[in-house]
Design a protein around this motif. Structure first.
Motif, mmCIF file in Angstrom:
data_model
loop_
_atom_site.group_PDB
_atom_site.id
_atom_site.type_symbol
_atom_site.label_atom_id
_atom_site.label_comp_id
_atom_site.label_asym_id
_atom_site.label_seq_id
_atom_site.Cartn_x
_atom_site.Cartn_y
_atom_site.Cartn_z
ATOM 1 N N SER A 267 0.729 -1.217 -0.122
ATOM 2 C CA SER A 267 0.141 0.185 0.031
ATOM 3 C C SER A 267 0.797 1.383 0.071
ATOM 4 O O SER A 267 2.144 1.205 0.716
ATOM 5 C CB SER A 267 -0.890 -0.163 1.378
ATOM 6 N N LEU A 276 -3.512 3.352 -2.525
ATOM 7 C CA LEU A 276 -3.200 2.588 -3.934
ATOM 8 C C LEU A 276 -2.495 1.284 -3.448
ATOM 9 O O LEU A 276 -1.367 1.480 -2.811
ATOM 10 C CB LEU A 276 -2.229 3.430 -4.830
ATOM 11 N N CYS A 277 -2.991 0.268 -3.924
ATOM 12 C CA CYS A 277 -2.445 -1.112 -3.408
ATOM 13 C C CYS A 277 -2.593 -1.948 -4.463
ATOM 14 O O CYS A 277 -3.120 -1.686 -5.640
ATOM 15 C CB CYS A 277 -3.136 -1.484 -2.161
ATOM 16 N N ASP A 278 -1.494 -3.264 -4.497
ATOM 17 C CA ASP A 278 -1.995 -3.992 -5.441
ATOM 18 C C ASP A 278 -2.778 -5.097 -4.756
ATOM 19 O O ASP A 278 -2.953 -5.605 -3.850
ATOM 20 C CB ASP A 278 -0.571 -4.796 -5.881
ATOM 21 N N LEU A 293 -3.196 -3.093 -10.031
ATOM 22 C CA LEU A 293 -3.301 -1.667 -8.909
ATOM 23 C C LEU A 293 -5.045 -1.479 -8.711
ATOM 24 O O LEU A 293 -5.633 -1.312 -9.561
ATOM 25 C CB LEU A 293 -2.607 -0.702 -9.393
ATOM 26 N N TRP A 294 -5.167 -1.337 -7.394
ATOM 27 C CA TRP A 294 -6.553 -0.789 -7.083
ATOM 28 C C TRP A 294 -6.536 0.365 -6.047
ATOM 29 O O TRP A 294 -5.453 0.562 -5.621
ATOM 30 C CB TRP A 294 -7.287 -1.922 -6.357
ATOM 31 N N THR A 295 -7.443 1.206 -5.857
ATOM 32 C CA THR A 295 -7.618 2.273 -5.000
ATOM 33 C C THR A 295 -8.653 1.836 -3.958
ATOM 34 O O THR A 295 -9.634 1.121 -4.359
ATOM 35 C CB THR A 295 -7.933 3.609 -5.643
ATOM 36 N N TYR A 306 -7.673 0.598 -10.661
ATOM 37 C CA TYR A 306 -6.600 1.804 -10.956
ATOM 38 C C TYR A 306 -5.942 1.445 -12.404
ATOM 39 O O TYR A 306 -6.007 2.175 -13.327
ATOM 40 C CB TYR A 306 -5.692 1.819 -9.711
ATOM 41 N N ILE A 318 2.770 -4.418 -9.343
ATOM 42 C CA ILE A 318 2.519 -4.514 -7.901
ATOM 43 C C ILE A 318 3.533 -3.204 -7.536
ATOM 44 O O ILE A 318 4.246 -2.600 -8.263
ATOM 45 C CB ILE A 318 3.052 -5.698 -7.310
ATOM 46 N N ALA A 320 3.516 -0.158 -6.221
ATOM 47 C CA ALA A 320 3.307 1.010 -7.074
ATOM 48 C C ALA A 320 3.785 2.274 -6.099
ATOM 49 O O ALA A 320 3.190 2.240 -4.860
ATOM 50 C CB ALA A 320 2.297 1.285 -7.697
ATOM 51 N N ALA A 331 5.805 1.359 -11.127
ATOM 52 C CA ALA A 331 5.552 0.112 -10.447
ATOM 53 C C ALA A 331 6.241 -0.856 -10.831
ATOM 54 O O ALA A 331 6.948 -0.833 -11.816
ATOM 55 C CB ALA A 331 3.878 -0.067 -10.752
#
Length: 852
Positions: A267, A276-278, A293-295, A306, A318, A320, A331
């Protein structure tokens, strides 16, 4: 340790780069990638070093006083005969060590070996009690290197001779570090904080039998981290997974904020304060290219894609971090079956949420050509890279710290990369690798998000503006979609040593091809204008299917989402462009003018083929489609239990009578491209087949089963965890003997195309006996083995049968642990709702601690 220096120009320069030079560097990379050059200690040429020095002169002026001298030295090196590569390398390091951003603050890093190779890039926990615990390897101390003091290296904290430090993060004021540490193989990773001078060490988490990693300071004063506190396993193997959790600064009130079925980690914060995390998860798609990547907001609301969720290569995007002064991130572009390293990419999401267009630059440059949204089995495209990168940290929008291999096996050093193509070794250790580099100084704090979760509620609300808006919906007519089906994809709480070779390793066997079990939570209406508003249970991993008037799936999600208690979440459409906002001219939708719909017609338990589908086939089909009949030779719909599933299930899948995507490709699929409407079984029944007359409810059951991607088992629990496929009542030695007698392949990854060779329900009907003379000694021995399986199933039902219970031992222990951890989560949430504080039992507020 001195960490405060007066560099006013540096502070400003950290946010601004020479725009025309950076633009040229990005453009050059995408237009004409230069050949990869793997140099042990760096990757520098005169053509890359000169613009870098020139840009530092322009950017920092008097704070970079030796710039012109460096250019003169470079000119001399270029003119030398023969060309002196060593001199060029030394100059590059000297010029960049003098970089004001490196001079401003010491650089923090940790020392360790690269994690031992396991199965996936998420398998770095080596948690006690888990399958790969023995792969744990002690590391070294957390250190700093101070280029403002001539490159002085200092030890900040040592975890002990058999401990390991990982995942440090510096506070916004630059005074404190949060990190994860493990003291031995018998310990697990817990979260600690320490001052930047090594004083005031505090342990914040300490629950037994869980791993806490990847901590992150939040603007609201809390700490986010990833943890195995909700025990779950990757569906394609047997490894423990992590979700996102958060706690208060002193370790109080730990709460789960992520519920995806696999892994959430690495994160960081976006400039607007979102996380922002994977995230690794898959629904009805393959495992290898499902890391993106997601938020999410710091309270767990607003989970959103994301970048990279439908990118086939690389398998993972991953680790990032946001590039200062930009809307871009850098990333790691990783392989699924590797450690958490690989290539690097600068991603501009404004150019798209998938594929190569958004990747402005890659390291190594040629890897950009391998980024793709098409194809399959490309998830390990980074595996054979000659140089690998990990833990990128942007110092500005053109200069990056990174851990990179130094050409000595898997050992890594600290490197500085820039957009001009320079890769300069800053520091390496004699034995251990260097990881997690970052400045030990203050940084801008993003805005805090107010917490909106309400733990007094058990549901949340989804609002859909127009289901017809979105990609891959072109052949769907307005008014065609009448309902949404809300489906839960439960986590995998258990595993078996042996598995089924579906798409990837099912352990135990779950379905013919894909990995998930499914539970229909219910359906809700879609209005004539395509809008919907509905209430769903909170904190469940769910996905939606759009249904027509006959209850057939038109389009489906192949990823999941969650809603937090009391959250209201909205979306524009179905697979809409993620860069598209809602239609400002649409006006108030029909669904917005009414109360949220309640779910109806849901299932109490996950879908069970044997209980839900087989009774329909028994009533209408088996009289003709059975062993020993002509129709049965074409399609056997008998309910006989076999090696992993039952006869009808294997026949329907293996002979192509249903159209299911299985564990399908990463790319989004067109509406109506698979499912019941395209299945031969449903088409035949709708046209009329002999005198078969299914009731509407029976037809809907068959349609729903196929549209759910043809699941079989309702649970990952097993009554026979130590046997073949994790489901069979026969021992491995009995299978060996049965294979010797019949010549049938019963190995773990065999696929029975056509009717399964075994019937435990009617052993004498087993096709594997057809090669043997009836009543011969081999026939009688083989039949006796099959009857032994029949007797065991009668005494100990497997997971598709009434009366099932998990096997004693590890199966029950894992379930008990899940229940216990779930109870802790409930207690923590009750404390939060009551305004109280609750800590891990092993950790109470303390004034500080010291390591031996």
């Amino acid at each position: 340790m001195k960490v405060e220096r007066t560099h006013a120009v540096v502070a400003l320069a950290a946010l601004v780069w020479v725009a025309n030079l950076v633009t040229r560097a990005y453009a050059d990379d995408s237009a004409a990638p230069r050949p990869d050059v793997a140099i042990i200690h760096g990757d520098v040429t005169p053509a890359t070093l000169r613009p870098a020095i020139e840009s530092m002169i322009t950017k920092f002026a008097g704070d970079y006083p030796q710039g012109e001298a460096f250019l003169a030295q470079l000119t001399a090196i270029e003119a030398s005969e023969p060309f002196d590569e060593d001199a060029l390398e030394r100059l590059a390091r000297t010029a960049y060590v003098d970089h004001p951003l490196l001079q401003a603050y010491p650089i923090l890093f940790v020392t360790r070996h690269q994690y031992k190779r396991d199965h996936h890039n998420t398998a770095t926990l080596f948690q006690t009690g888990e399958i790969n615990r023995g792969s744990y390897e002690p590391g070294g101390p957390m250190k700093t290197i101070d280029f403002g003091q001539g490159g002085k290296v200092a030890e900040l904290l040592h975890p002990g001779a058999i401990g390991l430090v990982r995942d440090p993060e510096v506070s916004f004021d630059g005074n404190r570090i949060v990190f994860s540490m493990r003291k031995s193989q018998d310990d697990n990773y817990h979260i600690y904080t320490v001052n930047v001078d090594g004083s005031d060490l505090k342990q914040l988490t300490g629950a037994d039998g869980v791993a806490d990693i990847d901590p992150l300071f939040l603007p609201d004063g809390g700490i986010l981290f990833s943890s195995t506190r909700e025990p779950k396993y990757c569906m394609c193997n047997r490894h423990i997974m992590c979700n996102l959790f958060r706690m208060e600064a002193d370790g109080a009130n730990i709460q789960q904020i992520g519920k995806s079925t696999l892994f959430e980690g690495h994160s960081t914060l976006l400039p607007d304060g979102r996380v922002l995390c994977d995230r690794w998860e898959y629904v009805d798609r393959n495992f290898g290219d499902a890391q993106a990547l997601w938020t999410v907001n710091p309270d767990g609301t607003g989970h959103a894609i994301y970048y990279g969720n439908n990118t086939a290569s690389p398998g993972g995007v991953i680790d990032a971090r946001v590039i200062p002064g930009s809307q871009q991130v850098i990333a790691v572009l990783a392989g699924c079956h590797d450690r958490p390293w690989g290539a690097l990419g600068i991603i501009n999401r404004q150019k798209g949420v998938d594929g190569p267009t958004s990747v402005l630059r890659a390291w190594p440059p040629r890897f950009r050509q391998q980024i793709s949204t098409e194809g399959s089995h490309k998830w390990d495209s980074t595996l054979k890279l000659p140089v690998k990168y990990e833990d990128p940290y942007p110092l500005s929008d053109g200069v990056f710290l990174v851990s990179r291999t130094v050409g000595k096996g898997e050992r890594t050093g600290l490197y500085l990369l820039d957009v001009f193509g320079n890769e300069v070794l800053l520091h390496e250790e004699p034995e251990l690798g260097c990881y997690d580099p970052m400045p030990l100084g203050p940084r801008t704090m993003p805005p805090a998000h107010p917490q909106s979760v309400d733990y007094t509620k058990e549901t949340g609300i989804f609002y859909l503006q127009n289901v017809y808006e979105g990609t891959h919906m072109q052949n769907v007519q307005p008014g065609e979609i009448k309902h949404l089906r809300i489906v839960e994809s439960p986590e995998k709480r258990n595993w078996t040593p042996h598995g089924w070779g579906g798409q990837g390793e099912h352990a135990p066997a779950m379905n013919w091809h894909n990995f998930e079990n499914k539970r229909i939570l219910g359906t809700v209406p879609v209005e004539d204008d395509g809008s919907a508003c509905f209430e769903v249970p909170a904190d469940k991993f769910i996905f939606f299917q759009a249904l027509d008037a006959e209850g057939r799936m038109v389009q489906t999600m192949r990823s999941g989402t969650i809603i937090r208690p009391g959250e209201v979440q909205s979306c524009v459409g179905c697979h809409e462009d993620r860069l598209m906002g809602p239609d400002a001219n649409a006006g108030q939708t029909q669904a917005a003018r009414r109360a949220p719909s309640k779910l109806r017609a849901g299932q109490a338990e996950p879908f069970n083929y044997l209980a839900t589908v087989q009774p329909i086939l028994d009533r209408h089909c088996v009289s003709c489609h059975d062993f020993g009949t002509e129709a049965g030779k074409k399609l056997n719909l008998a309910g006989d239990l076999n090696n992993a599933f039952n006869t009808s299930y294997v026949d329907l899948w293996s002979k192509g009578f249903i159209s299911c995507i299985g564990a399908g490709p990463a790319a989004l699929q067109p509406a109506k491209s698979w499912g019941a409407r395209r299945s031969k079984l449903i088409q035949t029944l709708r046209k009329g087949h002999c005198d078969v007359d299914l009731g509407a409810h029976e037809m809907q059951r068959l349609v729903s089963w196929i549209d759910l991607n043809g699941p079989y088992y309702p649970t990952y629990d097993s009554a026979y965890p130590l046997t073949r496929f994790g489901r069979s009542p026969l021992s491995l030695s009995e299978y060996g003997r049965l294979q010797e007698l019949t010549g049938t392949d019963f190995t773990e990854h065999c696929r029975f195309h056509g009717t399964d060779p075994v019937s435990f329900t009617r052993p004498e009907r087993s096709p594997c006996l057809d090669t043997l003379a009836k009543n011969s000694a081999p026939y009688r021995e083989a039949l006796a083995i099959l009857k032994t399986g029949q007797q065991r199933l009668q005494a100990t039902p497997r997971a598709d049968m009434p009366g099932f219970s998990p096997a004693p031992g590890h199966q029950q222990q894992r379930n008990e642990k899940w229940i216990a951890r779930h109870q802790v989560e409930k207690q923590n949430r009750s404390a939060i709702a009551a305004g109280e504080k609750r800590y891990d039992p092993q950790v109470q507020p303390n004034p500080g601690m010291r390591l031996p």
